[in-house]
Write an enzyme that holds these catalytic residues in place. Structure first.
Site, mmCIF file in Angstrom:
data_model
loop_
_atom_site.group_PDB
_atom_site.id
_atom_site.type_symbol
_atom_site.label_atom_id
_atom_site.label_comp_id
_atom_site.label_asym_id
_atom_site.label_seq_id
_atom_site.Cartn_x
_atom_site.Cartn_y
_atom_site.Cartn_z
ATOM 1 N N CYS A 44 0.994 -1.006 -0.110
ATOM 2 C CA CYS A 44 0.064 -0.048 -0.122
ATOM 3 C C CYS A 44 0.803 1.311 -0.062
ATOM 4 O O CYS A 44 1.687 1.319 0.834
ATOM 5 C CB CYS A 44 -0.859 0.273 1.367
ATOM 6 S SG CYS A 44 -2.019 1.444 1.533
ATOM 7 N N CYS B 299 -1.192 3.808 -6.524
ATOM 8 C CA CYS B 299 -1.812 3.207 -5.534
ATOM 9 C C CYS B 299 -2.125 1.674 -6.044
ATOM 10 O O CYS B 299 -2.278 1.565 -7.212
ATOM 11 C CB CYS B 299 -3.192 4.192 -5.331
ATOM 12 S SG CYS B 299 -4.523 2.939 -4.415
HETATM 13 N N1 DGL Z 1 -3.984 0.847 -1.935
HETATM 14 C C1 DGL Z 1 -3.571 1.815 -1.137
HETATM 15 C C2 DGL Z 1 -2.511 2.485 -1.761
HETATM 16 O O1 DGL Z 1 -1.576 1.925 -2.467
HETATM 17 C C3 DGL Z 1 -4.577 2.866 -0.733
HETATM 18 C C4 DGL Z 1 -5.910 2.899 -0.921
HETATM 19 C C5 DGL Z 1 -6.659 3.712 -0.206
HETATM 20 O O2 DGL Z 1 -7.102 2.734 0.905
HETATM 21 O O3 DGL Z 1 -7.012 4.741 -0.398
HETATM 22 O O4 DGL Z 1 -2.192 3.653 -1.761
#
Ligand code: DGL
Length: 281
Positions: free
Chosen positions: A76, A198
């Site tokens: 993430c 993301c």
């Molecule tokens: N998948 C996450 C990232 O790479 C975050 C998405 C979220 O929860 O806003 O930033």
């Protein structure tokens, strides 16, 4: 008997894009994945919230019964930006691998030197992202787009039957955010390279492709993070180098949200039939 595994977590299903690359790179390894879907999205929350969630999930992963987590992948961008430095301080003997938007590779690939960066508000506002961007000053122009709502739409979109409008919602969010970034294309002044900053966004790449056409290059971080994880595995552990069929290791799945959502996502994106356990914290 205790087995070994690599722990992986994300705010939700987005980190499955990283898990997929990890399994391809390290097919013999076992993985324990936590989707914090009950608390997603992270991208529009305060840092202290994301740090608290990251700590709680790390604690859960490190206290598994019968499983020793030998490395942790923060799948993430938002949690990496907010918490990786703290988690590394708190767990100095644990290899911790994070993800960050692929700005550097983008500067090497872009011809127009105009690069779009789609990421969460939290990632783009972070000191870590600022340092990354500053390190590339003068090499390209970065058009930054905080994509409010997109990860959330993807999170809900996997279970199409429950929410038939979700694909339309993902497409609408992609259209809104790419329109805000200005023209895409191969001509001077146009964005020819799009960084998916993301881990949820690779799951919207079909929509983005339909909107932006065949020539814009998309960059995500799955493969480089998987390679980095291989390099960071503890030296004493037998590393996976054998050319084995993907999927030999076990994958254990947990979610703080709906178990059927994670199950559907894993089945859809990883072609894996695994049970999912609920977490309540
Ligand atoms: N998948 C996450 C990232 O790479 C975050 C998405 C979220 O929860 O806003 O930033």
């Amino acid at each position: 008997m205790t087995s070994q595994a690599i722990g992986v977590f994300d705010s939700g299903i987005g980190g499955l894009s990283i898990l997929k690359a990890l399994r391809a790179e390290l097919p013999h390894e076992n993985f324990v994945y936590v989707a914090d879907s009950g608390h997603a999205p992270y991208g529009e929350r305060e840092d202290c919230f994301v740090v608290a969630r990251s700590r709680a999930i790390t604690r859960h992963l490190l206290t598994q019964q019968h499983v020793k987590v030998k490395a942790l992948v923060i799948a993430c961008n938002t949690a990496t930006a907010a918490a990786i430095h703290l988690l590394r301080e708190e767990h100095p003997n644990l290899p911790i691998i994070g993800v960050e938007p692929a700005l550097k590779p983008a500067t090497l690939l872009s011809r127009t030197r105009r690069i779009g960066v789609m990421a969460t508000r939290g990632t783009l506002a972070s000191a870590r992202f600022k340092r990354l961007r500053d390190s590339l000053a003068g090499q390209a122009e970065f058009v930054l787009q905080p994509c409010d709502g997109l990860a959330d739409a993807i999170e809900r979109g996997i279970d199409d039957k429950a929410d038939p409008g979700s694909a339309t919602e993902i497409l609408a969010a992609c259209a809104h955010h790419t329109r805000a970034m200005g023209p895409f294309g191969l001509n001077e002044g146009e964005i020819d390279t799009l960084v998916l900053g993301c881990t949820h966004y690779p799951f919207a790449s079909e929509h983005l492709r339909a909107l932006l056409g065949p020539h814009v290059q998309f960059l995500d971080t799955g493969a480089p993070v998987a390679r980095q994880t291989r390099l960071r595995l503890p030296a004493a552990e037998p590393q996976t180098v054998a050319p084995a069929a993907p999927g030999m290791g076990q994958v254990k799945l947990f979610t703080t949200g709906q178990t059927n959502t994670l199950q559907a996502a894993v089945q859809h994106w990883l072609q894996l039939d695994s049970t999912v356990d609920s977490l309540h914290f």
